[in-house]
Design a protein around this motif. Structure first.
Motif, PDB file in Angstrom:
ATOM      1  N   ALA A 103      14.022   4.756  10.523  1.00 17.33           N
ATOM      2  CA  ALA A 103      15.479   4.572  10.377  1.00 17.33           C
ATOM      3  C   ALA A 103      15.856   3.104  10.515  1.00 17.33           C
ATOM      4  N   LEU A 104      15.256   2.414  11.481  1.00 16.66           N
ATOM      5  CA  LEU A 104      15.535   0.991  11.665  1.00 16.66           C
ATOM      6  C   LEU A 104      15.067   0.175  10.459  1.00 16.66           C
ATOM      7  N   MET A 105      13.907   0.520   9.916  1.00 10.93           N
ATOM      8  CA  MET A 105      13.393  -0.199   8.750  1.00 10.93           C
ATOM      9  C   MET A 105      14.287   0.004   7.527  1.00 10.93           C
ATOM     10  N   ILE A 106      14.785   1.214   7.345  1.00 13.65           N
ATOM     11  CA  ILE A 106      15.700   1.482   6.225  1.00 13.65           C
ATOM     12  C   ILE A 106      16.964   0.663   6.390  1.00 13.65           C
ATOM     13  N   TRP A 107      17.506   0.620   7.619  1.00 17.01           N
ATOM     14  CA  TRP A 107      18.730  -0.160   7.904  1.00 17.01           C
ATOM     15  C   TRP A 107      18.501  -1.639   7.598  1.00 17.01           C
ATOM     16  N   LYS A 108      17.384  -2.182   8.072  1.00 19.10           N
ATOM     17  CA  LYS A 108      17.095  -3.605   7.854  1.00 19.10           C
ATOM     18  C   LYS A 108      16.830  -3.905   6.378  1.00 19.10           C
ATOM     19  N   ALA A 109      16.181  -3.006   5.664  1.00 21.39           N
ATOM     20  CA  ALA A 109      15.946  -3.198   4.236  1.00 21.39           C
ATOM     21  C   ALA A 109      17.277  -3.224   3.484  1.00 21.39           C
ATOM     22  N   LEU A 110      18.188  -2.323   3.847  1.00 20.56           N
ATOM     23  CA  LEU A 110      19.528  -2.341   3.237  1.00 20.56           C
ATOM     24  C   LEU A 110      20.241  -3.644   3.547  1.00 20.56           C
ATOM     25  N   ALA A 111      20.154  -4.091   4.788  1.00 17.33           N
ATOM     26  CA  ALA A 111      20.815  -5.333   5.195  1.00 17.33           C
ATOM     27  C   ALA A 111      20.280  -6.514   4.386  1.00 17.33           C
ATOM     28  N   LEU A 112      18.986  -6.575   4.182  1.00 19.20           N
ATOM     29  CA  LEU A 112      18.405  -7.661   3.393  1.00 19.20           C
ATOM     30  C   LEU A 112      18.786  -7.556   1.919  1.00 19.20           C
ATOM     31  N   ALA A 113      18.708  -6.356   1.367  1.00 22.30           N
ATOM     32  CA  ALA A 113      18.996  -6.165  -0.053  1.00 22.30           C
ATOM     33  C   ALA A 113      20.461  -6.469  -0.378  1.00 22.30           C
ATOM     34  N   LEU A 114      21.363  -6.148   0.548  1.00 28.46           N
ATOM     35  CA  LEU A 114      22.795  -6.336   0.298  1.00 28.46           C
ATOM     36  C   LEU A 114      23.350  -7.606   0.938  1.00 28.46           C
ATOM     37  N   ASN A 115      22.468  -8.397   1.572  1.00 29.66           N
ATOM     38  CA  ASN A 115      22.869  -9.648   2.223  1.00 29.66           C
ATOM     39  C   ASN A 115      24.011  -9.416   3.210  1.00 29.66           C
ATOM     40  N   ASN A 116      23.822  -8.432   4.078  1.00 25.32           N
ATOM     41  CA  ASN A 116      24.904  -8.056   4.975  1.00 25.32           C
ATOM     42  C   ASN A 116      24.315  -7.502   6.269  1.00 25.32           C
ATOM     43  N   GLU A 117      24.847  -7.942   7.419  1.00 19.95           N
ATOM     44  CA  GLU A 117      24.383  -7.432   8.705  1.00 19.95           C
ATOM     45  C   GLU A 117      24.797  -5.980   8.924  1.00 19.95           C
ATOM     46  N   SER A 118      25.935  -5.587   8.368  1.00 14.69           N
ATOM     47  CA  SER A 118      26.428  -4.207   8.474  1.00 14.69           C
ATOM     48  C   SER A 118      26.602  -3.633   7.076  1.00 14.69           C
ATOM     49  N   PRO A 119      25.532  -3.144   6.461  1.00 13.80           N
ATOM     50  CA  PRO A 119      25.636  -2.698   5.072  1.00 13.80           C
ATOM     51  C   PRO A 119      26.372  -1.376   4.897  1.00 13.80           C
ATOM     52  N   ILE A 120      26.589  -0.635   5.978  1.00 18.24           N
ATOM     53  CA  ILE A 120      27.252   0.661   5.877  1.00 18.24           C
ATOM     54  C   ILE A 120      28.314   0.765   6.966  1.00 18.24           C
ATOM     55  N   VAL A 121      29.528   1.178   6.583  1.00 17.97           N
ATOM     56  CA  VAL A 121      30.607   1.423   7.543  1.00 17.97           C
ATOM     57  C   VAL A 121      31.306   2.734   7.188  1.00 17.97           C
ATOM     58  N   VAL A 122      32.017   3.276   8.153  1.00 20.82           N
ATOM     59  CA  VAL A 122      32.757   4.523   7.970  1.00 20.82           C
ATOM     60  C   VAL A 122      34.248   4.210   7.987  1.00 20.82           C
ATOM     61  N   VAL A 123      34.999   4.791   7.062  1.00 19.43           N
ATOM     62  CA  VAL A 123      36.456   4.634   7.029  1.00 19.43           C
ATOM     63  C   VAL A 123      37.040   5.474   8.164  1.00 19.43           C
ATOM     64  N   LEU A 124      37.815   4.827   9.052  1.00 21.79           N
ATOM     65  CA  LEU A 124      38.332   5.509  10.233  1.00 21.79           C
ATOM     66  C   LEU A 124      39.784   5.939  10.121  1.00 21.79           C
ATOM     67  N   SER A 125      40.493   5.455   9.103  1.00 23.19           N
ATOM     68  CA  SER A 125      41.909   5.824   8.978  1.00 23.19           C
ATOM     69  C   SER A 125      42.240   6.152   7.528  1.00 23.19           C
ATOM     70  N   GLY A 126      43.453   6.562   7.306  1.00 16.95           N
ATOM     71  CA  GLY A 126      43.902   6.916   5.961  1.00 16.95           C
ATOM     72  C   GLY A 126      44.640   5.794   5.263  1.00 16.95           C
ATOM     73  N   SER A 127      44.495   4.558   5.735  1.00 16.00           N
ATOM     74  CA  SER A 127      45.267   3.447   5.168  1.00 16.00           C
ATOM     75  C   SER A 127      44.854   3.076   3.750  1.00 16.00           C
ATOM     76  N   MET A 128      43.690   3.513   3.296  1.00 14.62           N
ATOM     77  CA  MET A 128      43.237   3.172   1.945  1.00 14.62           C
ATOM     78  C   MET A 128      43.300   4.356   0.981  1.00 14.62           C
ATOM     79  N   GLU A 129      43.946   5.433   1.383  1.00 18.49           N
ATOM     80  CA  GLU A 129      44.084   6.575   0.468  1.00 18.49           C
ATOM     81  C   GLU A 129      44.977   6.186  -0.685  1.00 18.49           C
ATOM     82  N   PRO A 130      44.732   6.610  -1.877  1.00 17.38           N
ATOM     83  CA  PRO A 130      43.759   7.587  -2.341  1.00 17.38           C
ATOM     84  C   PRO A 130      42.395   6.993  -2.690  1.00 17.38           C
ATOM     85  N   ALA A 131      42.183   5.678  -2.559  1.00 14.97           N
ATOM     86  CA  ALA A 131      40.882   5.084  -2.924  1.00 14.97           C
ATOM     87  C   ALA A 131      39.775   5.605  -2.019  1.00 14.97           C
TER      88      ALA A 131
END
Length: 175
Positions: free
Chosen positions: A27-55
């Protein structure tokens, strides 16, 4: 569970521990591979509110990238983190301002479902956010997968129930 552990010899216990460590390491290796491939320390986030609905809806899982040669433009959906706020915010860029003196790019954001821009969310007397506040640009999403994370944060008892179910599943699989 402890009775099952007592029946196992040292080699079987070591094998179980190694199996768990292999899963965690994968799991850690998959996370780090995503981070490297997407040039991002946090390649995945969860939407916590409805402020961007309907997108995007609450619980959607967002995939972020932070390409070096891809500037942020109006209508890009970005995740940004302000120093005074512990949780990143997912909103759309509605205006850009380039400062010729400093060479910095400033952004104004707004949630699609919000009536006004985000100046009320920024720090006191801050009118724009800076490029360095950007965590990443949204490249894709998976609907509602992040609801598990939201449920575990809203109802902490679910973490223990999930761990118990996984433990029982591991014992049943072994037999």
């Amino acid at each position: 569970m402890f009775a099952e552990l007592k029946r196992m010899n040292a080699r079987q216990v070591a094998l179980q521990v190694l199996n768990i460590m292999t899963i965690l390491t994968s799991a850690l290796m998959i996370w780090k591979a995503l981070a490297l491939a997407l040039n991002n320390e946090s390649p995945i986030v969860v939407v916590l509110s409805g402020s961007m609905e309907p997108a995007f809806h609450r619980g959607d899982l967002l995939v972020l990238s932070l390409p070096k040669n891809d500037p942020i433009e109006v209508n890009d959906i970005c995740v940004f983190k302000l120093p005074e706020r512990p949780v990143p915010i997912v909103h759309r860029v509605i205006k850009l301002h380039d400062d010729a003196e400093t060479g910095k790019q400033y952004l104004l954001t707004k949630g699609d479902n919000n009536p006004g821009d985000d100046r009320s969310l920024y720090d006191y007397r801050q009118m724009w956010i800076h490029q360095e506040h950007i965590v990443g640009k949204v490249r894709g999403f998976v609907p509602y997968v992040g609801m598990v994370t939201i449920m575990m944060n809203d109802y902490p008892i679910l973490k223990y129930v999930l761990l118990g179910v996984l433990g029982l599943f591991a014992l049943v699989q072994r037999e």
